[in-house]
Structures are given as C-alpha cells and as structure tokens.
Design a protein around this motif. Structure first.
Motif, PDB file in Angstrom:
ATOM      1  N   GLY A 108       0.792  -1.211   0.000  1.00 17.43           N
ATOM      2  CA  GLY A 108       0.000   0.000   0.000  1.00 17.43           C
ATOM      3  C   GLY A 108       0.830   1.268   0.000  1.00 17.43           C
ATOM      4  O   GLY A 108       2.034   1.263  -0.225  1.00 17.43           O
ATOM      5  N   GLY A 109       0.156   2.381   0.292  1.00 18.54           N
ATOM      6  CA  GLY A 109       0.790   3.684   0.297  1.00 18.54           C
ATOM      7  C   GLY A 109      -0.020   4.679  -0.499  1.00 18.54           C
ATOM      8  O   GLY A 109      -1.226   4.803  -0.314  1.00 18.54           O
ATOM      9  N   ASP A 110       0.617   5.362  -1.415  1.00 20.80           N
ATOM     10  CA  ASP A 110      -0.009   6.404  -2.218  1.00 20.80           C
ATOM     11  C   ASP A 110      -0.289   5.862  -3.616  1.00 20.80           C
ATOM     12  O   ASP A 110       0.651   5.627  -4.384  1.00 20.80           O
ATOM     13  N   PRO A 111      -1.553   5.664  -3.992  1.00 19.06           N
ATOM     14  CA  PRO A 111      -1.841   5.069  -5.299  1.00 19.06           C
ATOM     15  C   PRO A 111      -1.468   5.967  -6.469  1.00 19.06           C
ATOM     16  O   PRO A 111      -1.181   5.473  -7.561  1.00 19.06           O
ATOM     17  N   LEU A 112      -1.469   7.276  -6.267  1.00 17.58           N
ATOM     18  CA  LEU A 112      -1.094   8.199  -7.334  1.00 17.58           C
ATOM     19  C   LEU A 112       0.384   8.027  -7.683  1.00 17.58           C
ATOM     20  O   LEU A 112       0.760   7.906  -8.851  1.00 17.58           O
ATOM     21  N   TYR A 113       1.210   7.989  -6.657  1.00 21.01           N
ATOM     22  CA  TYR A 113       2.652   7.786  -6.843  1.00 21.01           C
ATOM     23  C   TYR A 113       2.930   6.385  -7.390  1.00 21.01           C
ATOM     24  O   TYR A 113       3.722   6.210  -8.314  1.00 21.01           O
ATOM     25  N   LEU A 114       2.250   5.394  -6.837  1.00 22.97           N
ATOM     26  CA  LEU A 114       2.458   4.010  -7.257  1.00 22.97           C
ATOM     27  C   LEU A 114       2.064   3.802  -8.711  1.00 22.97           C
ATOM     28  O   LEU A 114       2.809   3.188  -9.488  1.00 22.97           O
ATOM     29  N   SER A 115       0.899   4.307  -9.104  1.00 22.09           N
ATOM     30  CA  SER A 115       0.439   4.087 -10.474  1.00 22.09           C
ATOM     31  C   SER A 115       1.346   4.791 -11.476  1.00 22.09           C
ATOM     32  O   SER A 115       1.581   4.290 -12.582  1.00 22.09           O
ATOM     33  N   HIS A 116       1.874   5.956 -11.094  1.00 17.61           N
ATOM     34  CA  HIS A 116       2.830   6.641 -11.972  1.00 17.61           C
ATOM     35  C   HIS A 116       4.041   5.751 -12.238  1.00 17.61           C
ATOM     36  O   HIS A 116       4.460   5.593 -13.395  1.00 17.61           O
ATOM     37  N   TRP A 117       4.601   5.154 -11.176  1.00 17.76           N
ATOM     38  CA  TRP A 117       5.801   4.345 -11.362  1.00 17.76           C
ATOM     39  C   TRP A 117       5.501   2.980 -11.980  1.00 17.76           C
ATOM     40  O   TRP A 117       6.368   2.378 -12.616  1.00 17.76           O
ATOM     41  N   MET A 118       4.274   2.511 -11.835  1.00 16.94           N
ATOM     42  CA  MET A 118       3.903   1.291 -12.551  1.00 16.94           C
ATOM     43  C   MET A 118       3.969   1.525 -14.053  1.00 16.94           C
ATOM     44  O   MET A 118       4.442   0.664 -14.814  1.00 16.94           O
ATOM     45  N   ARG A 119       3.517   2.689 -14.498  1.00 18.60           N
ATOM     46  CA  ARG A 119       3.585   3.000 -15.922  1.00 18.60           C
ATOM     47  C   ARG A 119       5.005   3.387 -16.342  1.00 18.60           C
ATOM     48  O   ARG A 119       5.516   2.932 -17.365  1.00 18.60           O
ATOM     49  N   GLN A 120       5.651   4.240 -15.554  1.00 16.98           N
ATOM     50  CA  GLN A 120       6.980   4.741 -15.901  1.00 16.98           C
ATOM     51  C   GLN A 120       8.015   3.615 -15.983  1.00 16.98           C
ATOM     52  O   GLN A 120       8.927   3.648 -16.812  1.00 16.98           O
ATOM     53  N   SER A 121       7.864   2.609 -15.146  1.00 14.71           N
ATOM     54  CA  SER A 121       8.816   1.499 -15.107  1.00 14.71           C
ATOM     55  C   SER A 121       8.591   0.473 -16.207  1.00 14.71           C
ATOM     56  O   SER A 121       9.461  -0.367 -16.467  1.00 14.71           O
ATOM     57  N   GLY A 122       7.417   0.516 -16.832  1.00 16.89           N
ATOM     58  CA  GLY A 122       7.070  -0.487 -17.825  1.00 16.89           C
ATOM     59  C   GLY A 122       6.296  -1.662 -17.260  1.00 16.89           C
ATOM     60  O   GLY A 122       5.847  -2.539 -18.015  1.00 16.89           O
ATOM     61  N   MET A 123       6.100  -1.700 -15.937  1.00 20.70           N
ATOM     62  CA  MET A 123       5.384  -2.826 -15.329  1.00 20.70           C
ATOM     63  C   MET A 123       3.925  -2.880 -15.743  1.00 20.70           C
ATOM     64  O   MET A 123       3.350  -3.961 -15.908  1.00 20.70           O
ATOM     65  N   ALA A 124       3.282  -1.729 -15.889  1.00 25.76           N
ATOM     66  CA  ALA A 124       1.865  -1.718 -16.269  1.00 25.76           C
ATOM     67  C   ALA A 124       1.651  -2.406 -17.613  1.00 25.76           C
ATOM     68  O   ALA A 124       0.652  -3.103 -17.813  1.00 25.76           O
ATOM     69  N   ASP A 125       2.593  -2.202 -18.540  1.00 25.35           N
ATOM     70  CA  ASP A 125       2.495  -2.849 -19.854  1.00 25.35           C
ATOM     71  C   ASP A 125       2.850  -4.327 -19.788  1.00 25.35           C
ATOM     72  O   ASP A 125       2.314  -5.137 -20.545  1.00 25.35           O
ATOM     73  N   LEU A 126       3.758  -4.684 -18.887  1.00 25.57           N
ATOM     74  CA  LEU A 126       4.227  -6.071 -18.797  1.00 25.57           C
ATOM     75  C   LEU A 126       3.249  -6.976 -18.061  1.00 25.57           C
ATOM     76  O   LEU A 126       3.089  -8.151 -18.417  1.00 25.57           O
ATOM     77  N   LEU A 127       2.583  -6.442 -17.057  1.00 29.40           N
ATOM     78  CA  LEU A 127       1.761  -7.276 -16.168  1.00 29.40           C
ATOM     79  C   LEU A 127       0.714  -8.140 -16.885  1.00 29.40           C
ATOM     80  O   LEU A 127       0.570  -9.322 -16.542  1.00 29.40           O
ATOM     81  N   PRO A 128      -0.033  -7.616 -17.864  1.00 31.85           N
ATOM     82  CA  PRO A 128      -1.069  -8.465 -18.487  1.00 31.85           C
ATOM     83  C   PRO A 128      -0.532  -9.710 -19.177  1.00 31.85           C
ATOM     84  O   PRO A 128      -1.274 -10.676 -19.389  1.00 31.85           O
ATOM     85  N   SER A 129       0.750  -9.721 -19.518  1.00 29.24           N
ATOM     86  CA  SER A 129       1.334 -10.875 -20.221  1.00 29.24           C
ATOM     87  C   SER A 129       1.892 -11.927 -19.270  1.00 29.24           C
ATOM     88  O   SER A 129       2.321 -12.990 -19.717  1.00 29.24           O
ATOM     89  N   LEU A 130       1.882 -11.642 -17.961  1.00 28.75           N
ATOM     90  CA  LEU A 130       2.523 -12.533 -17.005  1.00 28.75           C
ATOM     91  C   LEU A 130       1.597 -13.644 -16.536  1.00 28.75           C
ATOM     92  O   LEU A 130       0.374 -13.488 -16.498  1.00 28.75           O
ATOM     93  N   ASN A 131       2.187 -14.745 -16.121  1.00 28.24           N
ATOM     94  CA  ASN A 131       1.438 -15.818 -15.467  1.00 28.24           C
ATOM     95  C   ASN A 131       1.327 -15.590 -13.963  1.00 28.24           C
ATOM     96  O   ASN A 131       0.569 -16.273 -13.284  1.00 28.24           O
ATOM     97  N   ALA A 132       2.090 -14.642 -13.451  1.00 22.69           N
ATOM     98  CA  ALA A 132       2.114 -14.379 -12.012  1.00 22.69           C
ATOM     99  C   ALA A 132       0.776 -13.858 -11.523  1.00 22.69           C
ATOM    100  O   ALA A 132       0.027 -13.203 -12.250  1.00 22.69           O
TER     101      ALA A 132
END
Length: 242
Positions: free
Chosen positions: A99-123
């Motif tokens: 948890g924490g700050d969703p605004l900050y977290l969501s920014h870094w999810m996109r900035q890091s490339g994780m937001a794009d990668l996550l849908p392709s994962l089996n995790a």
C-alpha cells in the motif's frame, strides 16, 4: 491475468485459499516479488517498507511462507537494462504490491514499464490497499492536504466527508491507474481509522467515479481471472455504480 485485490492483505482463511487457488500450488512452493514503491511518499516510508519486508505488519504479505521473496523497486527499473529484471518478473509466481499512495504508485507502474508487462505474465498480482487501487483504469483517492507530487494528469475536487467528530474537508483526486481492471476499489471500508471510507463517505466517493466501485473491508478481497470478478469475503463489502 490473475489478481487478488485486498484492503488489508491475506487476513483470513478464505483469502489464503483464494491465493493458493490462483497460484495453483502451495504458497511454500511459490516464489514472490514484493513492491513497496507506494509507501515512500509517506513520512517514515522507508521504515514502514522495512517492516513490510520483515512481516511485522498485521497485513503482512511477506510472512506467508513463500519459497523465496525478492524486492522489486519500480523507481529503479527505468535506469536498469530490461534484460536484468524482466526475466525475473516473468518467472515469478506472485507480485505482491504493498500500500501507500496510489497516485505515486500508479505513476511508477507506468513509468517502469510494469503496467504494460503485467497483463502478459502468469504471475498472480496481489494488491494491498493502494496496491489494489492503482490497478484500475480510473481510480479515486482522498488527500489531506492536496497531493503535490503528481507527475500525471489528475482532476481534483474539494469534498466534505463525515467523521465521528463532524465534517472534514478533503481533496479528492481522480486519476488513471495501470488499467488492469475496469472497476475501482475503496479499501478499508467501515474502518474507524479510515473515516473517509465509511458507508456514507464511500457512497459519495463512488459517485465521483465513472466506473463500478467496490468498497471492501480488511477481511475482503476481489479475485479476478481474465476479467471475471469474484468477491471473497469474511467481512463487509459493497458494490456501487452498477
């Protein structure tokens, strides 16, 4: 994609069973990565991150008995060659997003490339509080005072919420999240320490969002498998904006 979105983590047997079902094997045979990025904007965030790693919070994810547990720091990923971290993420069984700050977290999810990668994962994506909020295409969050660290477009509105001691004015933001689910989440439903998420306030919160919104307490989770949603609960929850 498989997700288990919680308010307070794996707090009861029903949520643990749901996690094991999504993993397809026992937790003790599963590898996990934990994301603590969302906690850093808070005063003392570094100490809280360490407590989360050590499993000292009641809503611990790290203390569930994983076969292995690694740290995935989103703010570092843009400066690291993708060949150094993408294979590790692709091979893991669970990504635990604190948890924490969703605004900050969501920014870094996109900035890091994780937001794009996550849908392709089996995790399995396991969210706690802000880690659940940030998965939405559009989410809302309350701030006091207004956030000053946003690097993404947001809308803000001053909202009067009810509290046990009277009215409280808060800044309500609406922002774009990682886009993993098409609903929003209000965590800590009816928790006395989160009065902005009381029943009357959650209804007002949900009315300002253009998507279905689940208010969930700390004994509740939302299981999502390829877009199919199921609520897993030993507590209280409510769906708004149907």
């Amino acid at each position: 994609m498989k997700l288990l979105l919680t308010s307070g983590g794996i707090k009861n047997g029903s949520l643990e069973s749901a996690l094991v079902e999504l993993l397809g094997k026992p937790i003790c045979e599963s590898n996990a990565l934990i994301v603590l990025t969302g906690i850093y904007p808070f005063l003392g965030g570094g100490g809280m991150a360490m407590q989360a790693i050590n499993g000292r919070f009641a809503s611990s994810l790290s203390g569930l008995g994983w076969k292995s547990l690694g740290l995935l720091e989103l703010t570092a990923l843009p400066s690291v060659n993708r060949d150094a971290w993408v294979p590790t993420v692709q091979e893991t069984d669970a990504i635990l997003v604190w948890g924490g700050d969703p605004l900050y977290l969501s920014h870094w999810m996109r900035q890091s490339g994780m937001a794009d990668l996550l849908p392709s994962l089996n995790a399995v994506y396991v969210g706690v509080s802000a880690g659940s909020i940030a998965t939405a295409t559009t989410f809302g969050e309350t701030y006091l005072p207004a956030p000053t660290h946003s690097a993404v477009p947001i809308t803000t509105e001053q909202v009067i919420f009810e509290s046990s001691t009277g009215e409280m004015e808060m800044t309500f933001i609406t922002a774009h999240g990682a886009g993993l689910v098409d609903f929003a989440v209000i965590p800590h439903f009816k928790n006395e320490n989160h009065q902005e998420a009381s029943l009357v306030n959650a209804e007002k919160w949900a009315s300002m969002l253009p998507v279905p919104t689940y208010a969930i307490d700390d004994q509740t989770g939302i299981k999502v498998i390829d877009g199919v949603v199921e609520v897993v609960s030993e507590g209280e929850w409510k769906l708004f904006n149907l």
